[in-house]
Scaffold this motif. Structure first.
Motif, mmCIF file in Angstrom:
data_model
loop_
_atom_site.group_PDB
_atom_site.id
_atom_site.type_symbol
_atom_site.label_atom_id
_atom_site.label_comp_id
_atom_site.label_asym_id
_atom_site.label_seq_id
_atom_site.Cartn_x
_atom_site.Cartn_y
_atom_site.Cartn_z
ATOM 1 N N SER A 217 -86.429 -41.077 -96.998
ATOM 2 C CA SER A 217 -87.264 -42.278 -96.975
ATOM 3 C C SER A 217 -88.529 -42.149 -97.808
ATOM 4 O O SER A 217 -89.220 -43.140 -98.051
ATOM 5 C CB SER A 217 -87.647 -42.616 -95.531
ATOM 6 N N GLU A 221 -87.506 -47.808 -100.974
ATOM 7 C CA GLU A 221 -86.237 -48.530 -101.036
ATOM 8 C C GLU A 221 -85.878 -48.870 -102.476
ATOM 9 O O GLU A 221 -86.703 -49.357 -103.239
ATOM 10 C CB GLU A 221 -86.325 -49.817 -100.216
ATOM 11 N N ILE A 223 -82.992 -51.064 -104.434
ATOM 12 C CA ILE A 223 -81.911 -52.038 -104.317
ATOM 13 C C ILE A 223 -81.071 -51.988 -105.582
ATOM 14 O O ILE A 223 -81.581 -52.185 -106.689
ATOM 15 C CB ILE A 223 -82.482 -53.454 -104.109
ATOM 16 N N ALA A 247 -90.495 -52.261 -102.481
ATOM 17 C CA ALA A 247 -89.158 -51.842 -102.909
ATOM 18 C C ALA A 247 -89.058 -51.984 -104.424
ATOM 19 O O ALA A 247 -89.951 -52.506 -105.092
ATOM 20 C CB ALA A 247 -88.078 -52.663 -102.212
#
Length: 399
Positions: A217, A221, A223, A247
């Motif tokens: 983590s 993030e 995507i 993100a």
């Protein structure tokens, strides 16, 4: 191509809604027509078409009587459809003085096309582009897919997640030319990776997700949004969704994202320097998709994707020497590397035009009153004898 036309039509329609003087309720005055989806009506005044669908218009109306203006965008791609369109459009423009014909491109050899279209005037419109830093590798990469994944992860870990734009930064003055080294690099933003096809994109996506699990983590993030021709439209549309705060989005794309698709937030481009092109071998009589190095013009187009909405960086996974000495200046036109008598991938799979021999024979008969059709560049000399023999077999030649 389909995604490009639909998104362009929808963006223009949204801009039209924002016009302050439009008081009447909106009608379908501006929409698109692609395979299996025709959103036009009697009220349509501006129609966006793929080059294949525009060729179908010549089947029903060879003189393009319903149209007063025709604009061919991204002409530098020099697809087979586009080159045939150039010859047909030139004849129609001579036959119809009232028809306005516009040919537009960012990297086009304008003088050559002006000469082809009977000395047509050239208009150079400067665009706004933000600074882009061009970075090369010190040595050639043996596995460019793995190198692209590593580069994406390095960018994601080392660069901020939120892009920042300096106030009052209007770009580089819009000279329309990419420079080798620029300052004012981007600080954050999304990533665009160019790969050659679906197989490489799926392999890169799987490798990225497995590597991200190992980072934990702490990396933030990431995507992953792929885009290629066979992907469903609703999944292709994911690349335009805004990135959530905190993100980063990485778009894995083929050369479909090289030109008209402008994805907001892209400030990093990873360019391995390859693309897939259709090639015909006249000795074996076989057509195939071959992974080939891109041209310098394509490399500049890809780098420009990083500077559309903010200052950016372009990571080229090849050396500066390779760029200067090994890449061609422009992509070889598709008409020089295609079997015109084949019912090929460019027609049957898109439901647009099948065998070029039958198509041209039909159009020539329907438009017998028009002058003979020249081409911007003739087909390749190696494939010409085979094409002539096949055309004579189907009675598609006059002599």
């Amino acid at each position: 191509m389909r995604e490009r036309k639909t998104t362009t039509a929808k963006d223009t329609k949204e801009q039209k809604k924002l016009t302050p003087h439009s008081q009447n309720p909106p009608k379908k005055t501006l929409f698109f027509s692609i395979r299996f989806e025709d959103c036009t009506s009697e009220d349509t005044r501006v129609k966006y078409l793929t080059d294949g669908m525009l060729l179908r218009e010549f089947l029903s109306t060879p003189d393009l009587a319903p149209y007063s203006v025709m604009m061919v965008d991204e002409a530098h791609e020099r697809t087979l459809h586009t080159d045939v369109l150039f010859g047909l459009a030139k004849d129609v423009a001579r036959f119809r003085p009232d028809l306005k014909l516009l040919i537009s491109s960012a990297t086009l050899d304008a003088e050559k096309f002006s000469e082809f279209f009977d000395g047509a005037p050239i208009f150079r419109i400067p665009g706004r582009r933000y600074p882009v830093d061009i970075l090369y590798t010190r040595a050639p990469e043996a596995d460019y897919v793995h190198a692209a994944v590593v580069t994406v992860l390095q960018i994601h870990v080392s660069q901020p997640l939120n892009a920042k734009k300096e106030p009052g930064d209007d770009g580089d003055g819009g000279d329309g030319k990419e420079k080798e080294v620029r300052t004012s690099a981007a600080v954050g933003g999304d990533i665009l990776v160019f790969l050659t096809g679906q197989e490489e994109i799926e392999a890169a996506e799987e490798l990225l997700k497995s590597r991200l699990k190992g980072l934990g983590s702490s990396a933030g993030e990431l995507i992953v949004a792929p885009i290629y021709a066979n992907l469903p439209s609703e999944m292709q549309a994911r690349i335009f969704e805004p990135t959530p705060p905190g993100a980063r989005k990485v778009v894995l794309a083929t050369n479909i994202a090289e030109t008209s698709l402008t994805i907001d937030g892209i400030t990093y481009v990873v360019d391995p320097g390859f693309s897939k092109q259709s090639a015909y071998n006249p000795r074996t009589g076989v057509s195939s998709l071959v992974v080939t190095p891109i041209s310098k013009a394509s490399a500049q187009q890809r780098a420009g994707r990083a500077g559309r909405t903010a200052p950016g960086k372009a990571f080229r996974l090849y050396t500066a020497w390779s760029f200067r000495n090994e890449l061609e200046d422009n992509t070889i036109p598709e008409i020089q590397r295609t079997n015109l008598g084949e019912e090929g991938r460019g027609g049957e799979e898109r439901g647009e035009v099948g065998s070029w021999v039958f198509f041209l024979r039909f159009v020539l008969r329907r438009a017998a009153h028009l002058s003979p059709r020249p081409r911007p560049r003739p087909p390749g000399t190696q494939t010409a004898p085979a094409q002539k023999k096949r055309s004579s077999t189907f009675q598609a030649t006059s002599s």
